[in-house]
Scaffold this motif. Structure first.
Motif, PDB file in Angstrom:
ATOM      1  N   ILE A  99     -47.713 -13.667  -5.508  1.00 58.17           N
ATOM      2  CA  ILE A  99     -46.869 -13.184  -6.541  1.00 58.17           C
ATOM      3  C   ILE A  99     -46.722 -14.254  -7.715  1.00 58.17           C
ATOM      4  N   ALA A 100     -46.337 -15.486  -7.352  1.00 62.06           N
ATOM      5  CA  ALA A 100     -46.050 -16.567  -8.191  1.00 62.06           C
ATOM      6  C   ALA A 100     -47.253 -16.995  -8.806  1.00 62.06           C
ATOM      7  N   ASP A 101     -48.564 -16.590  -8.263  1.00 61.59           N
ATOM      8  CA  ASP A 101     -49.732 -17.064  -9.001  1.00 61.59           C
ATOM      9  C   ASP A 101     -50.057 -16.049 -10.047  1.00 61.59           C
ATOM     10  N   ALA A 102     -49.582 -14.840  -9.712  1.00 59.11           N
ATOM     11  CA  ALA A 102     -49.760 -13.856 -10.817  1.00 59.11           C
ATOM     12  C   ALA A 102     -48.588 -13.742 -11.776  1.00 59.11           C
ATOM     13  N   GLY A 103     -47.476 -14.764 -11.918  1.00 60.10           N
ATOM     14  CA  GLY A 103     -46.632 -15.023 -12.782  1.00 60.10           C
ATOM     15  C   GLY A 103     -45.621 -14.101 -13.027  1.00 60.10           C
ATOM     16  N   VAL A 104     -45.348 -13.570 -11.935  1.00 58.79           N
ATOM     17  CA  VAL A 104     -44.658 -12.322 -11.503  1.00 58.79           C
ATOM     18  C   VAL A 104     -43.010 -13.037 -11.024  1.00 58.79           C
ATOM     19  N   ASN A 105     -41.992 -12.530 -11.696  1.00 57.47           N
ATOM     20  CA  ASN A 105     -40.482 -13.172 -10.977  1.00 57.47           C
ATOM     21  C   ASN A 105     -39.978 -12.147  -9.960  1.00 57.47           C
ATOM     22  N   ILE A 106     -39.620 -12.529  -8.981  1.00 52.98           N
ATOM     23  CA  ILE A 106     -38.892 -11.742  -7.751  1.00 52.98           C
ATOM     24  C   ILE A 106     -37.339 -11.830  -8.107  1.00 52.98           C
ATOM     25  N   ARG A 107     -37.041 -10.603  -7.989  1.00 51.88           N
ATOM     26  CA  ARG A 107     -35.349 -10.457  -8.147  1.00 51.88           C
ATOM     27  C   ARG A 107     -34.731 -10.240  -7.205  1.00 51.88           C
ATOM     28  N   MET A 108     -35.169  -9.690  -5.890  1.00 53.78           N
ATOM     29  CA  MET A 108     -34.651  -9.691  -4.594  1.00 53.78           C
ATOM     30  C   MET A 108     -35.635  -9.663  -3.607  1.00 53.78           C
ATOM     31  N   ILE A 109     -35.241  -9.983  -2.274  1.00 55.05           N
ATOM     32  CA  ILE A 109     -36.129 -10.065  -1.098  1.00 55.05           C
ATOM     33  C   ILE A 109     -35.530  -9.376  -0.175  1.00 55.05           C
ATOM     34  N   SER A 135     -40.350  -6.413   1.540  1.00 54.25           N
ATOM     35  CA  SER A 135     -39.991  -5.815   0.332  1.00 54.25           C
ATOM     36  C   SER A 135     -39.506  -6.722  -0.637  1.00 54.25           C
ATOM     37  N   PHE A 136     -39.734  -6.488  -1.689  1.00 54.57           N
ATOM     38  CA  PHE A 136     -39.113  -7.209  -2.697  1.00 54.57           C
ATOM     39  C   PHE A 136     -39.040  -6.552  -4.093  1.00 54.57           C
ATOM     40  N   VAL A 137     -38.159  -6.961  -4.925  1.00 55.92           N
ATOM     41  CA  VAL A 137     -38.184  -6.373  -6.216  1.00 55.92           C
ATOM     42  C   VAL A 137     -38.288  -7.146  -7.417  1.00 55.92           C
ATOM     43  N   ASP A 162     -31.446  -2.194 -14.576  1.00 58.12           N
ATOM     44  CA  ASP A 162     -32.325  -1.128 -14.658  1.00 58.12           C
ATOM     45  C   ASP A 162     -33.899  -1.502 -14.715  1.00 58.12           C
ATOM     46  N   LYS A 163     -34.773  -0.574 -14.911  1.00 59.31           N
ATOM     47  CA  LYS A 163     -35.990  -0.523 -15.046  1.00 59.31           C
ATOM     48  C   LYS A 163     -36.638  -1.765 -13.973  1.00 59.31           C
ATOM     49  N   GLN A 164     -36.182  -1.509 -12.629  1.00 62.60           N
ATOM     50  CA  GLN A 164     -36.645  -2.390 -11.747  1.00 62.60           C
ATOM     51  C   GLN A 164     -37.713  -1.475 -10.685  1.00 62.60           C
ATOM     52  N   ALA A 165     -38.610  -2.272  -9.706  1.00 59.34           N
ATOM     53  CA  ALA A 165     -39.286  -1.695  -8.638  1.00 59.34           C
ATOM     54  C   ALA A 165     -39.237  -2.415  -7.455  1.00 59.34           C
ATOM     55  N   ILE A 166     -39.380  -1.658  -6.466  1.00 58.75           N
ATOM     56  CA  ILE A 166     -39.639  -2.283  -5.148  1.00 58.75           C
ATOM     57  C   ILE A 166     -41.151  -2.336  -4.780  1.00 58.75           C
ATOM     58  N   ILE A 167     -41.589  -3.398  -4.405  1.00 58.62           N
ATOM     59  CA  ILE A 167     -42.919  -3.386  -3.886  1.00 58.62           C
ATOM     60  C   ILE A 167     -42.822  -3.677  -2.314  1.00 58.62           C
ATOM     61  N   CYS A 168     -43.502  -2.838  -1.649  1.00 59.65           N
ATOM     62  CA  CYS A 168     -43.549  -3.119  -0.143  1.00 59.65           C
ATOM     63  C   CYS A 168     -44.879  -3.139   0.710  1.00 59.65           C
ATOM     64  N   LEU A 169     -44.744  -4.018   1.439  1.00 57.01           N
ATOM     65  CA  LEU A 169     -46.095  -4.434   2.351  1.00 57.01           C
ATOM     66  C   LEU A 169     -45.661  -3.965   3.555  1.00 57.01           C
ATOM     67  N   GLY A 223     -38.487   3.101 -10.817  1.00 57.29           N
ATOM     68  CA  GLY A 223     -37.291   3.717 -11.322  1.00 57.29           C
ATOM     69  C   GLY A 223     -36.179   3.269 -10.201  1.00 57.29           C
ATOM     70  N   ILE A 224     -36.074   2.006 -10.128  1.00 52.62           N
ATOM     71  CA  ILE A 224     -34.905   1.437  -9.237  1.00 52.62           C
ATOM     72  C   ILE A 224     -34.088   0.643 -10.102  1.00 52.62           C
ATOM     73  N   SER A 225     -32.881   0.503  -9.614  1.00 49.44           N
ATOM     74  CA  SER A 225     -31.718  -0.365 -10.214  1.00 49.44           C
ATOM     75  C   SER A 225     -31.399  -1.309  -9.174  1.00 49.44           C
ATOM     76  N   ILE A 226     -30.813  -2.447  -9.818  1.00 46.78           N
ATOM     77  CA  ILE A 226     -30.319  -3.398  -8.705  1.00 46.78           C
ATOM     78  C   ILE A 226     -28.866  -3.506  -9.165  1.00 46.78           C
ATOM     79  N   VAL A 227     -27.857  -3.432  -8.296  1.00 44.39           N
ATOM     80  CA  VAL A 227     -26.515  -3.316  -8.673  1.00 44.39           C
ATOM     81  C   VAL A 227     -25.831  -4.689  -7.939  1.00 44.39           C
ATOM     82  N   ASN A 228     -25.441  -5.539  -8.652  1.00 43.53           N
ATOM     83  CA  ASN A 228     -24.952  -6.847  -8.094  1.00 43.53           C
ATOM     84  C   ASN A 228     -23.236  -6.891  -7.971  1.00 43.53           C
TER      85      ASN A 228
END
Length: 497
Positions: free
Chosen positions: A410-420, A430-432, A384-391, A315-320
């Motif tokens: 993450i790249a091997d999983a075919g997932v695009n990272i929007r923000m680090i 953490s990344f989005v 909208d409809k973003q999420a933060i993954i945190c290790l 339930g995260i939003s990125i505001v640029n």
């Protein structure tokens, strides 16, 4: 003395409250103070009642109230004898009458203020704590109901009040310590408090954990126990990854970071009072009376894995925010931060360059007025409809190649990272990503950084007088005891894709 907090699912029914009584009985010699949440889903029920009343739907609101009354009365009858439930009913009925009058007034004025919301939501904890206290008395526990609003003192920031520890300490000791000296067990509602003048406030959704920690700090408790419906804190959300494992010990810093970035087991503010007083916190499973759960302390033993846990905040939003071309960039960042401050905006992650700034926050808390103000000084885009993954893990910045390993996985999983984000905190990366990619990303990361451990018993068979260890039919070496049967246990760590 210990503080024991039981969440909504731990008191959701007569059967659940029976388990709570057995758990408290096992701690009776440790002078427990019990803090309980509203019964599961009751707070949501109260919110729905308030919304309908504020919309002028008085009858619909009162129908929800009737269902709420019936649930609590039936639970009390199941727990208590006929005589005892008849004694409790006159104590519950004034609360239902008070709530009905409030809803009728709300339907007339059609406005639910933050102060009114705190008043409305306080009823859930008041009702559950009254029932639990009476249930204790019938089961050999000397329970006594204590009104949390007479102990927890906060400021007047309704819906997210801040505790005033000096006054809270004074009132809690005056109210609770005499009961403990008489071997009584205080039972309080979590989440609710009051201003110094007695106006009801709340600590925010999920604030019962926080209440328990505040009371624990105020009374200098030996430990704080948070009883919930899972076996402690996990290496990740088991709903996202079935291979999640219980964390036996974790540091305050790591647990706080996980709570802030989406771990549902703890309220993000829970650990602050415990940290200040260095009180250990335990997260335990109320459905398992022998639960050992997770121990949270100032220092925890190093993890054998790179990270302690992985969490995701949905339930995260990125505001640029990008400075318009031709506009002087001097003062741009200051203007953006001043706008964030004016709207009391709390952000999760920030990425900055000379002419642009990106930040994330919960979509439901993102003020539209803030976006309009920012549009006056820059080009603004919201996703909208973003999420933060945190290790999270201690000293991860001291281990070369960790970030590369995370992002390659993450790249091997075919997932695009929007923000680090890495560097602001010494204990997290953490990344989005897009919300829909969270399950796939978390499973892949967990499989990589928390490889499954399987233990297999492998037998050495006699062959020409020599023991040979065989794993899945392949020779893996063996003992050289002539003529001896050598049972061997081999621990295999297998990395899952």
């Amino acid at each position: 003395m210990i503080v024991m907090k039981f969440g909504g699912t731990s008191v959701e029914s007569s059967e659940a409250i029976e388990r709570v009584a057995k758990i408290v009985l096992s701690r009776q010699k440790q002078s427990p103070v019990v803090v309980v949440s509203a019964m599961a889903k009751v707070t949501d029920h109260l919110v729905a009642m308030g919304n309908k009343a504020a919309a002028g739907e008085c009858d619909a609101s009162l129908e929800l109230l009737r269902a709420l009354r019936e649930r609590h009365i039936e639970t009390a009858k199941s727990l208590l004898s006929v005589k005892r439930s008849a004694t409790l009913a006159p104590r519950l009925q004034p609360l239902f009458s008070e709530l009905e009058n409030f809803l009728r007034g709300l339907a007339a004025v059609r406005e639910l203020t933050p102060r009114g919301s705190d008043y409305l939501l306080s009823f859930g904890e008041l009702l559950s704590s009254l029932i639990v206290a009476d249930a204790f008395n019938l089961r050999g526990l000397s329970g006594v109901w204590v009104d949390s609003r007479e102990c927890l003192v906060t400021d007047s920031r309704h819906t997210h009040a801040v505790p005033q520890m000096d006054q809270t300490r004074e009132r809690s000791k005056k109210k609770i310590l005499p009961l403990l000296s008489k071997k009584r067990i205080p039972v309080m509602g979590g989440f609710i408090a009051a201003t110094i003048d007695g106006v009801p406030t709340t600590l925010g959704r999920g604030g019962s954990d926080y209440s328990a920690a505040i009371i624990g700090a105020a009374l200098d408790a030996d430990r704080i126990e948070i009883w919930t419906d899972v076996e402690g804190m996990m290496t990740t959300d088991p709903r996202l990854c079935s291979e999640a494992k219980t964390i036996k010990r974790i540091s305050f810093n790591e647990a706080a970071e996980l709570a802030y970035f989406g771990a549902k087991v703890l309220h993000p503010a829970t650990l602050l009072p415990a940290i200040h007083k260095n009180i250990p916190v335990y997260v335990l499973n109320s459905r398992n009376l022998k639960s050992t759960g997770t121990e949270i302390t100032a220092q925890a033993p190093p993890s054998r894995d790179v990270f302690r846990a992985i969490t995701a905040k949905m339930g995260i939003s990125i505001v640029n925010v990008v400075a318009s071309r031709g506009v002087m960039v001097h003062g741009f960042l200051r203007s953006v931060f001043e706008a964030l401050d004016r709207h009391s905006t709390s952000v999760d992650i920030v990425a900055i360059s000379e002419v642009s700034l990106s930040f994330t926050m919960e979509t439901k808390r993102l003020p539209k007025a803030l976006l309009k103000e920012l549009e006056q000084i820059a080009d603004v885009a919201c996703e909208d409809k973003q999420a933060i993954i945190c290790l999270v893990g201690e000293d991860i910045h001291g281990k070369p190649g960790i970030a590369a390993s995370v992002f390659n996985t993450i790249a091997d999983a075919g997932v695009n990272i929007r923000m680090i984000s890495q560097g602001a905190s010494e204990i997290n990366i953490s990344f989005v990503v897009d919300e829909k990619d969270v399950p796939k990303a978390v499973r892949r990361l967990h499989g990589h950084f928390f490889p499954a451990v399987t233990t297999r018993k492998v037998r050495a068979h006699k062959k020409n007088g020599l023991g040979r260890v065989r794993v899945n039919g392949s020779a893996a070496g063996g003992g050289r005891r002539r003529g001896t049967y050598v049972p061997t246990t081999v621990e295999l760590r297998a990395s899952r894709p």
